[in-house]
Design a protein around this motif. Sequence first.
Motif, PDB file in Angstrom:
ATOM      1  N   ARG A  50       2.762   5.227  -3.290  1.00 13.97           N
ATOM      2  CA  ARG A  50       3.201   4.767  -4.603  1.00 13.97           C
ATOM      3  C   ARG A  50       2.595   3.392  -4.910  1.00 13.97           C
ATOM      4  N   THR A  51       2.697   2.990  -6.177  1.00 13.50           N
ATOM      5  CA  THR A  51       2.202   1.693  -6.613  1.00 13.50           C
ATOM      6  C   THR A  51       3.047   0.582  -5.998  1.00 13.50           C
ATOM      7  N   LEU A  52       2.392  -0.478  -5.585  1.00 16.66           N
ATOM      8  CA  LEU A  52       3.096  -1.602  -4.981  1.00 16.66           C
ATOM      9  C   LEU A  52       3.947  -2.326  -6.018  1.00 16.66           C
ATOM     10  N   SER A  53       5.192  -2.652  -5.644  1.00 18.65           N
ATOM     11  CA  SER A  53       6.059  -3.469  -6.490  1.00 18.65           C
ATOM     12  C   SER A  53       5.976  -4.909  -5.999  1.00 18.65           C
ATOM     13  N   GLN A  54       5.343  -5.764  -6.784  1.00 14.63           N
ATOM     14  CA  GLN A  54       5.222  -7.167  -6.400  1.00 14.63           C
ATOM     15  C   GLN A  54       6.592  -7.825  -6.262  1.00 14.63           C
ATOM     16  N   ASP A  55       7.531  -7.442  -7.124  1.00 16.79           N
ATOM     17  CA  ASP A  55       8.876  -8.033  -7.062  1.00 16.79           C
ATOM     18  C   ASP A  55       9.541  -7.729  -5.723  1.00 16.79           C
ATOM     19  N   ARG A  56       9.391  -6.485  -5.272  1.00 17.44           N
ATOM     20  CA  ARG A  56      10.011  -6.124  -3.992  1.00 17.44           C
ATOM     21  C   ARG A  56       9.344  -6.864  -2.836  1.00 17.44           C
TER      22      ARG A  56
ATOM     23  N   HIS B 277       5.533  -2.455   1.451  1.00 16.37           N
ATOM     24  CA  HIS B 277       6.203  -3.615   0.873  1.00 16.37           C
ATOM     25  C   HIS B 277       6.588  -4.629   1.947  1.00 16.37           C
TER      26      HIS B 277
ATOM     27  N   ASP C 126      10.610 -10.358  -2.846  1.00 16.05           N
ATOM     28  CA  ASP C 126      11.979 -10.430  -2.320  1.00 16.05           C
ATOM     29  C   ASP C 126      11.966 -10.453  -0.792  1.00 16.05           C
TER      30      ASP C 126
ATOM     31  N   ARG D  78      -3.499   4.717  -2.546  1.00 13.13           N
ATOM     32  CA  ARG D  78      -2.576   4.942  -3.652  1.00 13.13           C
ATOM     33  C   ARG D  78      -3.030   6.102  -4.516  1.00 13.13           C
TER      34      ARG D  78
END
Length: 321
Positions: A49-55, A109, A58, A38
Amino acid sequence: MAPTRSSFQALPLTQNEHRFYFSTIPVDELFPYCFVARRQEDPSQGFQRTLSQDRANDIARYLSAGNGSIPTNVVLSAQPIASLKYIAGSKTLSFLQVERSFLVLDGQHRLWGYSKCTRKHRVPVAIYQGLTRAEEAKLFIDINTNQRGVPAALLLDIKQLADMESVKENIMRVLFDRLNTDGKSSLAGRLSPAKPSPSKISRVAFNRALGGALDSELVRGLEADPLFQLVRNYINAFDAELQDSQLLTRASYFEAMFDIFDEALRLTLGKKKNLKQASIQEIIRTIAKLDFTGQSMTRKEYLVSMQSSLRQSLAVSVDML
């Protein structure tokens, strides 16, 4: 203790100067040995890019539901520490189970979603071998610039085919299609169903505009035909009064129009006792006459002007008393 070597069936492929392998690997035998470079954590060598925990969550929920699938492979770059080996005779690919064996080039993701999933799926992967960090970064750029997402308008357009429409999406789709084809509609031929188009309202902008308007108590529960007639009356009223008809197909203006939908209709009912086009025209006339020539404004900026004009025109005067 020497690390364990895992083996999986794989198919090799060479494209130009690069060699990679296609395989499917159980997530528990892959995820612990992957890492992401990263940019935020490693300014000199990182590029992800920074990991999106929400994605990731999902994706995990989608895979856990039992009826979804993700055929797209995760792209990895085997590091020297993995000691990647391919045996052509048995068509097997093996590597050492060592931390940071695989750098994730694409699909971080998806990979994290697989790891969070309650069902332990196999992960489809494409594994590159022998890349330098510069080649890894270039491949990352190539993947993320040459891949193009499906336009949001097209996704909305085909949701019906996939049987994925919500009730509101169904209502907006029917309204959109009827307004685009009805001979008495000011928007006939001025709506673009599947992709953005100059001088036309896209399905995405249309849904943004009507999404909140359809929550109005005035229209909630209306059958399809009366709802269509009311929306058509409202749009036609603006079109009849606008000095610049092109404003009607400017997305930010169109969306602001429907931000005052409930207020304008309530004022029309209070003053005219009906919601016919002519009555709505009288109420919104001062709004439609606002001069925005040469101005590029946001939805909020249009809305502020519209609300101010609407309320000033209906202020109490001495003559009314």
